[in-house]
Design a protein around this motif. Sequence first.
Motif, PDB file in Angstrom:
ATOM      1  N   LEU A  83     -19.572   9.797  26.531  1.00 27.85           N
ATOM      2  CA  LEU A  83     -19.659  10.107  25.101  1.00 27.85           C
ATOM      3  C   LEU A  83     -18.371   9.722  24.374  1.00 27.85           C
ATOM      4  O   LEU A  83     -18.402   9.303  23.214  1.00 27.85           O
ATOM      5  N   TRP A 136     -18.599   6.029  23.747  1.00 25.28           N
ATOM      6  CA  TRP A 136     -19.566   5.802  22.680  1.00 25.28           C
ATOM      7  C   TRP A 136     -18.943   6.095  21.316  1.00 25.28           C
ATOM      8  O   TRP A 136     -19.092   5.324  20.375  1.00 25.28           O
ATOM      9  N   TRP A 137     -18.248   7.205  21.204  1.00 27.77           N
ATOM     10  CA  TRP A 137     -17.600   7.592  19.948  1.00 27.77           C
ATOM     11  C   TRP A 137     -16.549   6.564  19.526  1.00 27.77           C
ATOM     12  O   TRP A 137     -16.476   6.168  18.363  1.00 27.77           O
ATOM     13  N   LYS A 147     -16.380   4.015  16.171  1.00 28.37           N
ATOM     14  CA  LYS A 147     -15.229   4.033  15.281  1.00 28.37           C
ATOM     15  C   LYS A 147     -14.576   2.657  15.127  1.00 28.37           C
ATOM     16  O   LYS A 147     -14.077   2.314  14.057  1.00 28.37           O
ATOM     17  N   TRP A 173     -25.775   3.687  17.719  1.00 34.66           N
ATOM     18  CA  TRP A 173     -25.767   5.140  17.555  1.00 34.66           C
ATOM     19  C   TRP A 173     -26.669   5.823  18.578  1.00 34.66           C
ATOM     20  O   TRP A 173     -26.413   6.940  19.001  1.00 34.66           O
ATOM     21  N   TRP A 218     -26.222   7.345  23.099  1.00 38.41           N
ATOM     22  CA  TRP A 218     -26.049   8.627  23.776  1.00 38.41           C
ATOM     23  C   TRP A 218     -27.356   9.098  24.428  1.00 38.41           C
ATOM     24  O   TRP A 218     -27.317   9.759  25.474  1.00 38.41           O
ATOM     25  N   ILE A 272      -9.115   8.199  23.981  1.00 35.96           N
ATOM     26  CA  ILE A 272      -9.358   9.103  22.854  1.00 35.96           C
ATOM     27  C   ILE A 272      -8.061   9.800  22.444  1.00 35.96           C
ATOM     28  O   ILE A 272      -7.819  10.039  21.260  1.00 35.96           O
TER      29      ILE A 272
END
Length: 494
Positions: free
Chosen positions: A102, A105-106, A110, A277, A280, A417
Motif C-alpha cells: 500500500l 501504491w500511495w 503521488k 487507483w 489496492w 515513505i
Amino acid sequence: MARCRQSKFACQLPISLVLPLPRKPSKGHPPVVSEAALTAEEKERLNARRALRSASWAAVFYLITTDILGPFNAPYAISQVGYAPGVILYFIMGAMACYTGLLLWWLFLKLDSDVFPVKTYSDLMERIFGKTSRHFSAILQSIQLIINVGTICLSNGQSLSQITKEHLCFAVCIVIWAFVGMVIGQIRTLKSYGWLANSAVWINLGIIFISMGFISHSPPNYSAASNAYGISAGPVETAAFVSQTLPNKVNGIMNMVFAYGGAMIFPEMLAEMRRPWDFWKGMCCAQALIFVAYLLYGLFVYSYQGQFTLSIAYQGVSKYGWQTVGNVMGLLTGIIAAGLYGNIGIKVAYYSIVEEMFHGPPLNSRKGRFIWTGMVLLYWALAFIVGAAIPQVQTISGLVAAVCIMQFTYTFPPALIFGFYFIKDGRDPSTGTINWRAGIFAGSPWKVLFKIFNFFLALAALSMACLGMYGSGTAIKLTFETSQATSFGCTPPV
C-alpha cells in the motif's frame, strides 16, 4: 507541475523536487514542464506508453499470484522452524507485505504523471533519494529477476528429471526450459500475459488440492530426501518448535519471505494499469490468497512428511505416477511465472540501458522489437547459468530473498515513505535546503509517529536481511557438502 493521470489525486510535489529534470532551471526558479514543451520524439514516447496502459486490477491480481513459485516451498520453510514460528511468521510477514504494498501504491499515485511517468521501482527510488539510489535499485532488481528466472528453470528441471526417471542429464533438463523461456519471452506487454496468469493461478490451486490428496496417502520420498539432505529413512517427526541450526532456521524464514516477493514489480504493474487507483484491490486480494494458500498447504504437507519435506513439496511423494501429475502441472505454472519475471527484468534492462544510457529506440518501435529479441536470448542464457550453478531450490530461494526480496518488500517501501515526507515537510521552497528537524517532527503527532515507525521498520528489515544473507550463505555451503548434485552436473538433487 505535470498533470497526474490519477483522477482522485493531484501531484502534491513540484516536479523539480521529486525528479531531476533534463532542462536546467534558472537559478532560484524551479521549472514548470508541460506536455507542449516536449520534443516530437518525447511526445511519441509519451503517447506510446499511454497506449500500453491497459491492465485492470483483476489482471494485477492474477499477475501477483503468478509472480511466485507457488506455495510449494512453504512446507519446507515450516519444516525448518516448526508449527508455531511458521504460523506466526507467515502472518506477520503477510500483513507487513500488504502494508508495504500500500505504501508503494500511495507513492505511485503521488509521484506519477503523464510527462514524467513512473515506470519502474527505480523511478520511485530516484525521485526521493537521487540518481545513485536509482542505479542501486536497478542493479538489485535485475539480480532478483535473473535469479528468480534461474530458480524456476531449476525447479522445472527437477520436475523434468523426475518425469524422465533421471535418464536425461540434469543440466540438459534445465537448459530445455531456458529455450522454452526464450520463446515465450517474446511477449512484450503485461496485458498479453493476462490469460496465461489467469490459468496459472487455477493450475496452482489444482496442484495444491491434488497433491494434498496423494501426499496424505503416500510415504515420503526417502531416496530424494537422502539426496537432498543426507538423511536416512525413518519415522516422520514434526514439532511446534524444530531443533535446527541457526543457518537452517534463517534459510527457512527466507523461504517464507519468498512468498511475498511481488512488491519488486508493483510499480511496473501500476504503470500498465488503466486505473492505478484500483491497484489496492488486486494487491490486497492477492496477498490474502497467497497467505491462506501458503500457510494451509505448508502445515498440511509438513504434518505428513516432517523432516523429509522437500523444497518442492509435491516431489516428495514416493509413487512415480503421483510425482508426475504434480510435476507436469508444475511445469506449466513455473514457465508462466518465469516468463513474467523475464518480461519485467528485460524491461528494466531495456529502459535503463537501451533507452536511457544509449538513447536507443522506444520499446514498442520496430528497432526496439529486434533489440528486445536479442535481450531475451541473452537473459534466458544467464538464467540457465544461475539455475545450474546452485542446484538446490531451497538455498537459492533463501539467498535471493535475503539479498533482494527483503529490500524491495520490507526495507525500501518504509524508507521511501519516510524520505517522501521528510523532504516534503523539511524542504524550504525558497532555498531548496532541508531542515532535518522539520522533516521529522513537522506535522501532527500521528504523522510524526508514522514517519518514525517507518524509519525503524526499514532498519529492522535491513537487519533481518543481513541475518538472512548469513544464514542462506551458510546453508548453500552445507548443501554442497551433503547433496549429491553438483554445479552443471548430470546428477539430479532429488
